[in-house]
Design a protein around this motif. Structure first.
Motif, PDB file in Angstrom:
ATOM      1  N   TRP A 149       0.833  -1.202   0.000  1.00 61.62           N
ATOM      2  CA  TRP A 149       0.000   0.000   0.000  1.00 61.62           C
ATOM      3  C   TRP A 149       0.870   1.255   0.000  1.00 61.62           C
ATOM      4  N   THR A 150       1.939   1.261   0.797  1.00 56.99           N
ATOM      5  CA  THR A 150       2.829   2.414   0.880  1.00 56.99           C
ATOM      6  C   THR A 150       3.524   2.677  -0.451  1.00 56.99           C
ATOM      7  N   VAL A 151       3.977   1.637  -1.108  1.00 60.44           N
ATOM      8  CA  VAL A 151       4.655   1.825  -2.392  1.00 60.44           C
ATOM      9  C   VAL A 151       3.689   2.395  -3.422  1.00 60.44           C
ATOM     10  N   ARG A 152       2.483   1.882  -3.455  1.00 57.96           N
ATOM     11  CA  ARG A 152       1.503   2.401  -4.420  1.00 57.96           C
ATOM     12  C   ARG A 152       1.175   3.866  -4.143  1.00 57.96           C
ATOM     13  N   ARG A 153       0.990   4.208  -2.883  1.00 61.86           N
ATOM     14  CA  ARG A 153       0.704   5.605  -2.528  1.00 61.86           C
ATOM     15  C   ARG A 153       1.919   6.502  -2.735  1.00 61.86           C
ATOM     16  N   GLY A 154       3.077   6.004  -2.386  1.00 62.10           N
ATOM     17  CA  GLY A 154       4.296   6.805  -2.497  1.00 62.10           C
ATOM     18  C   GLY A 154       4.662   7.135  -3.929  1.00 62.10           C
ATOM     19  N   LEU A 155       4.482   6.180  -4.846  1.00 60.07           N
ATOM     20  CA  LEU A 155       4.820   6.426  -6.241  1.00 60.07           C
ATOM     21  C   LEU A 155       3.894   7.444  -6.891  1.00 60.07           C
ATOM     22  N   ALA A 156       2.687   7.565  -6.394  1.00 58.51           N
ATOM     23  CA  ALA A 156       1.729   8.517  -6.957  1.00 58.51           C
ATOM     24  C   ALA A 156       1.745   9.856  -6.225  1.00 58.51           C
ATOM     25  N   SER A 157       2.572   9.990  -5.216  1.00 54.48           N
ATOM     26  CA  SER A 157       2.573  11.177  -4.372  1.00 54.48           C
ATOM     27  C   SER A 157       3.586  12.221  -4.859  1.00 54.48           C
ATOM     28  N   GLN A 158       3.357  13.466  -4.446  1.00 56.94           N
ATOM     29  CA  GLN A 158       4.309  14.534  -4.721  1.00 56.94           C
ATOM     30  C   GLN A 158       5.521  14.455  -3.804  1.00 56.94           C
ATOM     31  N   SER A 159       5.360  13.830  -2.635  1.00 56.28           N
ATOM     32  CA  SER A 159       6.474  13.683  -1.687  1.00 56.28           C
ATOM     33  C   SER A 159       6.594  12.213  -1.275  1.00 56.28           C
ATOM     34  N   PRO A 160       7.183  11.392  -2.133  1.00 56.18           N
ATOM     35  CA  PRO A 160       7.254   9.957  -1.838  1.00 56.18           C
ATOM     36  C   PRO A 160       8.135   9.624  -0.639  1.00 56.18           C
ATOM     37  N   ALA A 161       9.123  10.449  -0.352  1.00 53.55           N
ATOM     38  CA  ALA A 161      10.009  10.158   0.782  1.00 53.55           C
ATOM     39  C   ALA A 161       9.232  10.124   2.090  1.00 53.55           C
ATOM     40  N   ARG A 162       8.267  10.990   2.238  1.00 55.66           N
ATOM     41  CA  ARG A 162       7.433  10.977   3.452  1.00 55.66           C
ATOM     42  C   ARG A 162       6.645   9.673   3.567  1.00 55.66           C
ATOM     43  N   TRP A 163       6.086   9.229   2.460  1.00 59.07           N
ATOM     44  CA  TRP A 163       5.327   7.981   2.472  1.00 59.07           C
ATOM     45  C   TRP A 163       6.226   6.806   2.826  1.00 59.07           C
ATOM     46  N   PHE A 164       7.392   6.729   2.157  1.00 59.05           N
ATOM     47  CA  PHE A 164       8.275   5.584   2.368  1.00 59.05           C
ATOM     48  C   PHE A 164       8.861   5.578   3.772  1.00 59.05           C
ATOM     49  N   LEU A 165       9.334   6.721   4.239  1.00 60.74           N
ATOM     50  CA  LEU A 165       9.922   6.783   5.581  1.00 60.74           C
ATOM     51  C   LEU A 165       8.866   6.582   6.665  1.00 60.74           C
ATOM     52  N   GLY A 166       7.743   7.278   6.528  1.00 63.22           N
ATOM     53  CA  GLY A 166       6.670   7.134   7.510  1.00 63.22           C
ATOM     54  C   GLY A 166       6.098   5.730   7.542  1.00 63.22           C
ATOM     55  N   GLY A 167       5.889   5.153   6.361  1.00 65.51           N
ATOM     56  CA  GLY A 167       5.370   3.790   6.291  1.00 65.51           C
ATOM     57  C   GLY A 167       6.323   2.775   6.895  1.00 65.51           C
ATOM     58  N   MET A 168       7.623   2.964   6.611  1.00 62.59           N
ATOM     59  CA  MET A 168       8.604   2.035   7.159  1.00 62.59           C
ATOM     60  C   MET A 168       8.652   2.118   8.684  1.00 62.59           C
ATOM     61  N   MET A 169       8.649   3.331   9.208  1.00 59.57           N
ATOM     62  CA  MET A 169       8.705   3.495  10.664  1.00 59.57           C
ATOM     63  C   MET A 169       7.467   2.894  11.336  1.00 59.57           C
ATOM     64  N   LEU A 170       6.312   3.130  10.769  1.00 56.83           N
ATOM     65  CA  LEU A 170       5.078   2.590  11.349  1.00 56.83           C
ATOM     66  C   LEU A 170       5.051   1.069  11.272  1.00 56.83           C
ATOM     67  N   ARG A 171       5.346   0.513  10.104  1.00 57.20           N
ATOM     68  CA  ARG A 171       5.332  -0.949   9.946  1.00 57.20           C
ATOM     69  C   ARG A 171       6.354  -1.620  10.852  1.00 57.20           C
TER      70      ARG A 171
END
Length: 104
Positions: A27-49
């Protein structure tokens, strides 16, 4: 036999943790690739998971190495299940990034 049955809840908990971790990764990869700021998605998702998964392992495993191992086996099995569930047929793959193709 009673020892094995006491490890089944740890196996199921590992499966749930694995489903959460790898489903969340997808889910994070799909959202991150479509986002304007993918680093936030990837870092935030990794920390939460990672934090939820590690806390779950510590809670389930306790001080028994057999429960840790059982939880790990469930985690790995969940990885294979999630991988199989999210797979798309080879002809139907669509790149989330314009200009990049999956064709070999």
């Amino acid at each position: 036999m009673a020892d094995f049955l006491s490890l089944v809840p740890a196996l199921l908990a590992g499966g749930l943790l694995g489903g959460f971790f790898f489903g969340g990764l997808w889910w994070t990869v799909r959202r991150g690739l479509a986002s304007q700021s993918p680093a936030r998605w990837f870092l935030g998702g990794m920390m939460l998971r990672m934090s939820i998964t590690l806390a779950g392992f510590y809670y389930v495993g306790g001080e028994d190495w057999r429960r840790w191992l059982s939880c790990l086996i469930g985690f790995v099995l969940a990885r294979h299940l999630v991988k199989r569930l999210i797979r798309t047929p080879a002809g139907k793959q669509k790149s989330p990034i314009p200009g990049i193709s999956y064709a070999p």
